[in-house]
Structure formats: C-alpha cells, structure tokens
Design a protein around this motif. Sequence first.
Motif, PDB file in Angstrom:
ATOM      1  N   ASP A  80       0.851  -1.176   0.000  1.00 35.52           N
ATOM      2  CA  ASP A  80       0.000   0.000   0.000  1.00 35.52           C
ATOM      3  C   ASP A  80       0.890   1.230   0.000  1.00 35.52           C
ATOM      4  OD1 ASP A  80      -2.275   1.525  -0.016  1.00 35.52           O
ATOM      5  OD2 ASP A  80      -2.918   0.990   2.005  1.00 35.52           O
ATOM      6  N   SER A  98      -4.241   5.263  -5.285  1.00 35.52           N
ATOM      7  CA  SER A  98      -5.354   5.788  -6.088  1.00 35.52           C
ATOM      8  C   SER A  98      -4.903   6.125  -7.513  1.00 35.52           C
ATOM      9  CB  SER A  98      -5.993   6.996  -5.409  1.00 35.52           C
ATOM     10  OG  SER A  98      -5.043   8.015  -5.220  1.00 35.52           O
ATOM     11  N   GLU A  99      -3.678   6.642  -7.680  1.00 32.02           N
ATOM     12  CA  GLU A  99      -3.173   6.930  -9.028  1.00 32.02           C
ATOM     13  C   GLU A  99      -2.992   5.642  -9.820  1.00 32.02           C
ATOM     14  OE1 GLU A  99       0.699   8.691 -11.389  1.00 32.02           O
ATOM     15  OE2 GLU A  99       0.396   9.313  -9.314  1.00 32.02           O
ATOM     16  N   ALA A 143      -4.663   2.882  -9.382  1.00 32.35           N
ATOM     17  CA  ALA A 143      -6.007   2.401  -9.707  1.00 32.35           C
ATOM     18  C   ALA A 143      -6.580   3.150 -10.911  1.00 32.35           C
ATOM     19  CB  ALA A 143      -6.922   2.562  -8.498  1.00 32.35           C
ATOM     20  N   ARG A 144      -6.268   4.442 -11.013  1.00 29.57           N
ATOM     21  CA  ARG A 144      -6.730   5.238 -12.153  1.00 29.57           C
ATOM     22  C   ARG A 144      -6.012   4.798 -13.434  1.00 29.57           C
ATOM     23  NH1 ARG A 144      -4.506   8.949 -14.715  1.00 29.57           N
ATOM     24  NH2 ARG A 144      -2.936   9.499 -13.168  1.00 29.57           N
TER      25      ARG A 144
END
Length: 180
Positions: free
Chosen positions: A115, A120-121, A123-124
């Motif tokens: 993690d 989040s980047e 995942a994008r």
Amino acid sequence: SVTCVATSCDRRHYAPKLWRTVRHAVRHRLFDLTASEAQIVAVHETMLPLLARGPIAPSVLSVLRNPVTPWRAARVPAEQNRDVFFVGRLDGDKGAHLLARAARRLGAKLKLIGDGPLASEIARICPSAEFLGWRSRDEIAALIGGARIVVSPTLNREPFGLVALEALMSGIPDIVARSS
C-alpha cells in the motif's frame, strides 16, 4: 557542495533535504567517522564505495547480507500462471505506477501486495489492478502461488532487493530495474 544543497531534489519537499544536510554537518563535526574504529555494516558489496565517499575509512567497512527466505518452500510453477505481481510500498520511487501503465497496455492481470500514497493513481492508471494490501508472509505465500512474474521497477538505487530474491527463491522470475 553548494550546488547540491541549493537543488530541491527531495521527493517530499526541500525542507527535509535541508534538515538532512544540517544533521549530517553536525554529526560529522561531533562524530568524525574517518577517525573512528567503529565498524560500519553494509547489506551489499556495492554499497561499500558509496559509504567510502562518506568519507568512511574502508578498513571499518564490512558486509553483512540480509538473511533471505523464500515465500514458499515448494517452487511456484510460474510457467503455468498468468498473474503479474508487485510487492512493496506504492510510492513514486518504487515505480509501481510504471508497471500499472505497462500492465494496462498489455492487458496483463496485475496484483499489488502493499500500500502507499500512489494507490489511487495506480487504480486510475490500471483500473483492472487488484490491490491486496499489506499481507503477512503466510498470506503472501498463498497469494504468490498464482504468479507468473514479479516486477520491481524501482526508480532509485535499491541497496538490497529483498522482494526479488524472495521471489526467485520461490521459483518466480523477476523483472528488476538496473538500479536494483
């Protein structure tokens, strides 16, 4: 050098670099390692020339390698698997975002154990990526059974690529950066 100190190259902010520079100057004044008999331990032979630039006398440098154990006792039949794994911190210097781009382009099934701030980047970049979070060694052993390959695309020098060796010792091929 003055040029080095004036360069803002810290991944977080310029202030931490200044703090480290001042801390180093104070440590060097208080504890001159060139005159010390203290032993300095490195985790890999390639670190020795870097430490000697410190300046630390080569006579007090020695290597004590990290103990490495495979994730699994039995070899993973990687040639029968399809999943691409990344194991580690999801931060800019580890290069997982580059792996996410490659996995998306190739249509590869990417699984990330770990993690960090770039989750989040990543995942994008690669919506199909599976985020498994931090796991215990036993959990990694179970998850890694489906690995075709482990990729460590680190962007900075890695003094000791623990994940790469754990994977290789488990029978899983690695792709590692030149800096590892």
